[in-house]
Design an enzyme around this catalytic site. Structure first.
Site, PDB file in Angstrom:
ATOM      1  N   HIS A  99       0.989  -1.051  -0.033  1.00 35.47           N
ATOM      2  CA  HIS A  99       0.076  -0.039   0.050  1.00 35.47           C
ATOM      3  C   HIS A  99       0.873   1.259  -0.130  1.00 35.47           C
ATOM      4  CE1 HIS A  99       1.077  -1.112   4.215  1.00 35.47           C
ATOM      5  NE2 HIS A  99       0.703   0.314   4.420  1.00 35.47           N
ATOM      6  N   HIS A 101       1.072   5.368   1.310  1.00 36.65           N
ATOM      7  CA  HIS A 101       0.561   6.290   2.261  1.00 36.65           C
ATOM      8  C   HIS A 101       0.405   7.548   1.367  1.00 36.65           C
ATOM      9  CE1 HIS A 101       0.876   4.183   6.180  1.00 36.65           C
ATOM     10  NE2 HIS A 101       1.665   3.430   5.444  1.00 36.65           N
TER      11      HIS A 101
END
Ligand code: AMP
Ligand code: ZN
Length: 135
Positions: A99, A101
């Site tokens: 992922h 941020h």
């Protein structure tokens, strides 16, 4: 993966504050934000780190991140943003589902970037050589 929190969010088994979704990518608010609007951009398919992602999916991830970052900036009136990727435990990765941020930044948020250091005489060349041989 069955015991992965992000896979559960993607399957709708755990709630999230969804920001964006297409067939390959989902984005939702981080529950413990650095700043309000802190968003996680996640491929729907489970890969442990960004190094494991096929290139076309990585492209999707970064292009979606560009689009979402603009909305986050406008939505929380940010002055800038950081994109962060913690890769592997040593770098602070807690959720082992790749992922990115998006961290909105404000001129007066008081956050500092990471500390800087220096190379000894000649060390920079050695480090450079040790890296480029793998490319
Ligand atoms: P990291 O693996 O260190 O890059 O960060 C994982 C991030 O996921 C942390 O910033 C957590 O606050 C966030 N997080 C963990 N569980 C959830 C959840 N259920 N919903 C939204 N964000 C989460
Ligand atoms: Zn997962």
């Amino acid at each position: 993966m069955t015991d992965c929190i992000f896979c559960k969010i993607i399957k709708g088994e755990i709630p999230c504050s969804k920001i964006y979704e297409n067939d390959k990518i989902m984005a939702f608010l981080d529950i413990m934000p650095v700043n309000k609007g802190h968003t996680l951009v996640v491929p729907k398919e489970h890969y442990e780190t960004i190094l494991d992602l096929p290139d076309d999916l990585l492209n999707e991830l970064i292009v979606s991140t560009k689009k979402i970052s603009k909305a986050v900036m406008k939505g929380v009136n940010a002055d800038g943003f950081n994109i962060g990727v913690n890769t592997k435990e040593a770098a602070g990765q807690i959720i082992m589902h790749a992922h990115l941020h998006i961290i909105p930044r404000f001129s007066n948020d008081g956050l500092k970037s990471w500390p800087q250091s220096k190379y000894a005489e000649g060390e920079m060349d050695k480090v450079r050589e040790s890296i480029v041989k793998f490319l």
